[in-house]
Scaffold this motif. Sequence first.
Motif, PDB file in Angstrom:
ATOM      1  N   ILE A  28       0.847  -1.205   0.000  1.00 20.80           N
ATOM      2  CA  ILE A  28       0.000   0.000   0.000  1.00 20.80           C
ATOM      3  C   ILE A  28       0.876   1.246   0.000  1.00 20.80           C
ATOM      4  CG2 ILE A  28      -1.639   1.361   1.372  1.00 20.80           C
ATOM      5  CD1 ILE A  28      -2.823  -1.383   2.304  1.00 20.80           C
ATOM      6  N   ASP A  29       1.876   1.259   0.871  1.00 17.10           N
ATOM      7  CA  ASP A  29       2.797   2.395   0.962  1.00 17.10           C
ATOM      8  C   ASP A  29       3.531   2.611  -0.361  1.00 17.10           C
ATOM      9  OD1 ASP A  29       4.199   4.460   2.497  1.00 17.10           O
ATOM     10  OD2 ASP A  29       5.925   3.120   2.400  1.00 17.10           O
ATOM     11  N   ALA A  30       4.028   1.540  -0.948  1.00 18.85           N
ATOM     12  CA  ALA A  30       4.762   1.645  -2.217  1.00 18.85           C
ATOM     13  C   ALA A  30       3.860   2.149  -3.341  1.00 18.85           C
ATOM     14  CB  ALA A  30       5.364   0.288  -2.583  1.00 18.85           C
ATOM     15  N   CYS A  31       2.608   1.716  -3.339  1.00 19.26           N
ATOM     16  CA  CYS A  31       1.664   2.158  -4.375  1.00 19.26           C
ATOM     17  C   CYS A  31       1.419   3.664  -4.306  1.00 19.26           C
ATOM     18  CB  CYS A  31       0.339   1.414  -4.242  1.00 19.26           C
ATOM     19  SG  CYS A  31       0.373  -0.289  -4.830  1.00 19.26           S
ATOM     20  N   PHE A  32       1.143   4.163  -3.107  1.00 20.53           N
ATOM     21  CA  PHE A  32       0.869   5.592  -2.980  1.00 20.53           C
ATOM     22  C   PHE A  32       2.126   6.436  -3.221  1.00 20.53           C
ATOM     23  CE2 PHE A  32      -2.948   4.240  -0.377  1.00 20.53           C
ATOM     24  CZ  PHE A  32      -3.864   4.587  -1.355  1.00 20.53           C
ATOM     25  N   GLU A  33       3.284   5.929  -2.791  1.00 17.73           N
ATOM     26  CA  GLU A  33       4.541   6.638  -3.050  1.00 17.73           C
ATOM     27  C   GLU A  33       4.815   6.691  -4.556  1.00 17.73           C
ATOM     28  OE1 GLU A  33       8.695   4.886  -2.566  1.00 17.73           O
ATOM     29  OE2 GLU A  33       8.500   6.148  -0.776  1.00 17.73           O
ATOM     30  N   CYS A  34       4.579   5.597  -5.231  1.00 14.14           N
ATOM     31  CA  CYS A  34       4.815   5.534  -6.671  1.00 14.14           C
ATOM     32  C   CYS A  34       3.843   6.450  -7.425  1.00 14.14           C
ATOM     33  CB  CYS A  34       4.694   4.092  -7.164  1.00 14.14           C
ATOM     34  SG  CYS A  34       5.263   3.852  -8.861  1.00 14.14           S
ATOM     35  N   ALA A  35       2.587   6.463  -6.993  1.00 17.44           N
ATOM     36  CA  ALA A  35       1.609   7.344  -7.637  1.00 17.44           C
ATOM     37  C   ALA A  35       2.063   8.796  -7.547  1.00 17.44           C
ATOM     38  CB  ALA A  35       0.237   7.171  -6.988  1.00 17.44           C
ATOM     39  N   GLN A  36       2.566   9.191  -6.388  1.00 20.62           N
ATOM     40  CA  GLN A  36       3.042  10.568  -6.212  1.00 20.62           C
ATOM     41  C   GLN A  36       4.269  10.830  -7.083  1.00 20.62           C
ATOM     42  OE1 GLN A  36       6.049  11.839  -4.632  1.00 20.62           O
ATOM     43  NE2 GLN A  36       5.331  13.898  -5.131  1.00 20.62           N
ATOM     44  N   ALA A  37       5.215   9.886  -7.087  1.00 18.37           N
ATOM     45  CA  ALA A  37       6.437  10.068  -7.875  1.00 18.37           C
ATOM     46  C   ALA A  37       6.119  10.162  -9.365  1.00 18.37           C
ATOM     47  CB  ALA A  37       7.412   8.919  -7.612  1.00 18.37           C
ATOM     48  N   CYS A  38       5.215   9.326  -9.837  1.00 20.67           N
ATOM     49  CA  CYS A  38       4.845   9.340 -11.255  1.00 20.67           C
ATOM     50  C   CYS A  38       4.130  10.636 -11.638  1.00 20.67           C
ATOM     51  CB  CYS A  38       3.973   8.133 -11.593  1.00 20.67           C
ATOM     52  SG  CYS A  38       4.853   6.565 -11.595  1.00 20.67           S
ATOM     53  N   THR A  39       3.253  11.113 -10.775  1.00 18.16           N
ATOM     54  CA  THR A  39       2.557  12.373 -11.033  1.00 18.16           C
ATOM     55  C   THR A  39       3.552  13.524 -11.093  1.00 18.16           C
ATOM     56  OG1 THR A  39       0.542  11.570  -9.975  1.00 18.16           O
ATOM     57  CG2 THR A  39       0.776  13.954 -10.178  1.00 18.16           C
ATOM     58  N   ALA A  40       4.478  13.548 -10.138  1.00 16.45           N
ATOM     59  CA  ALA A  40       5.486  14.607 -10.100  1.00 16.45           C
ATOM     60  C   ALA A  40       6.434  14.515 -11.292  1.00 16.45           C
ATOM     61  CB  ALA A  40       6.266  14.539  -8.786  1.00 16.45           C
ATOM     62  N   CYS A  41       6.775  13.311 -11.703  1.00 16.57           N
ATOM     63  CA  CYS A  41       7.661  13.133 -12.858  1.00 16.57           C
ATOM     64  C   CYS A  41       6.984  13.629 -14.135  1.00 16.57           C
ATOM     65  CB  CYS A  41       8.066  11.667 -12.992  1.00 16.57           C
ATOM     66  SG  CYS A  41       9.296  11.362 -14.283  1.00 16.57           S
ATOM     67  N   ALA A  42       5.720  13.282 -14.311  1.00 19.95           N
ATOM     68  CA  ALA A  42       4.986  13.757 -15.493  1.00 19.95           C
ATOM     69  C   ALA A  42       4.958  15.278 -15.525  1.00 19.95           C
ATOM     70  CB  ALA A  42       3.566  13.197 -15.496  1.00 19.95           C
ATOM     71  N   ASP A  43       4.715  15.882 -14.373  1.00 21.79           N
ATOM     72  CA  ASP A  43       4.676  17.334 -14.297  1.00 21.79           C
ATOM     73  C   ASP A  43       6.051  17.938 -14.594  1.00 21.79           C
ATOM     74  OD1 ASP A  43       3.071  19.751 -13.569  1.00 21.79           O
ATOM     75  OD2 ASP A  43       4.675  19.927 -12.063  1.00 21.79           O
ATOM     76  N   ALA A  44       7.103  17.324 -14.060  1.00 26.94           N
ATOM     77  CA  ALA A  44       8.460  17.810 -14.328  1.00 26.94           C
ATOM     78  C   ALA A  44       8.800  17.656 -15.811  1.00 26.94           C
ATOM     79  CB  ALA A  44       9.467  17.055 -13.462  1.00 26.94           C
ATOM     80  N   CYS A  45       8.378  16.560 -16.423  1.00 31.51           N
ATOM     81  CA  CYS A  45       8.601  16.365 -17.862  1.00 31.51           C
ATOM     82  C   CYS A  45       7.937  17.493 -18.661  1.00 31.51           C
ATOM     83  CB  CYS A  45       8.057  15.020 -18.321  1.00 31.51           C
ATOM     84  SG  CYS A  45       9.040  13.581 -17.862  1.00 31.51           S
ATOM     85  N   LEU A  46       6.752  17.906 -18.230  1.00 31.14           N
ATOM     86  CA  LEU A  46       6.053  18.997 -18.912  1.00 31.14           C
ATOM     87  C   LEU A  46       6.811  20.310 -18.825  1.00 31.14           C
ATOM     88  CD1 LEU A  46       2.375  18.197 -17.893  1.00 31.14           C
ATOM     89  CD2 LEU A  46       3.337  18.122 -20.211  1.00 31.14           C
ATOM     90  N   GLY A  47       7.637  20.442 -17.799  1.00 33.37           N
ATOM     91  CA  GLY A  47       8.433  21.655 -17.630  1.00 33.37           C
ATOM     92  C   GLY A  47       9.761  21.638 -18.371  1.00 33.37           C
TER      93      GLY A  47
END
Length: 136
Positions: A28-47
Motif C-alpha cells: 500500500i505504501d509503495a503504491c501511494f509513493e509511486c503514484a506521487q512520484a509518477c505524477t510529479a515526474c509527469a509534471d516535471a517532464c512537462l516543464g
Amino acid sequence: MTHHVKSMLETYPKDLPGVDLEKLAECIDACFECAQACTACADACLGEDMVADLTQCIRTDLDCADICATTGSVLSRRTGFETSITKAILEACAAACQACASECEQHASMHEHCRICAEACRRCEAACRDLLSALG
C-alpha cells in the motif's frame, strides 16, 4: 508512512486469514509513493525544454500513477476481500510499474526526476510481486 498504513490495517475489527499484514502495508505504501512520484515526474517532464521528446514518458507516468493510486485504495479496503480481484490488480500494477520504470530509465541520465520515478516504480513493482507471492 508504512507505520500509519500498518496501524490502520491492525485496527480492522476482523481477521483476514492468509494475508501478511507487513507485506500488505508495504505494498500500500509503495503504491501511494509511486503514484506521487509518477505524477510529479509527469509534471516535471512537462516543464522540460524538450517536452515533445517526453510524450511517451508523460503518458506512461500518468497511467502508472492512476493504476498505483487505485491499487493502493483497493488494497486498503479489507471488507469483502476478494482474492481474484486483488491478484488481478496487483498484476496490473506490477506491469504498469515495470513499463514506467523502463521508460523513465531511458531518460534517467538527463532528468533526475525520471531516475527517482524509476526507483519508485521498481520498489512498487517488487512490493506488488511480493504480495502476490504471499497470496499464493
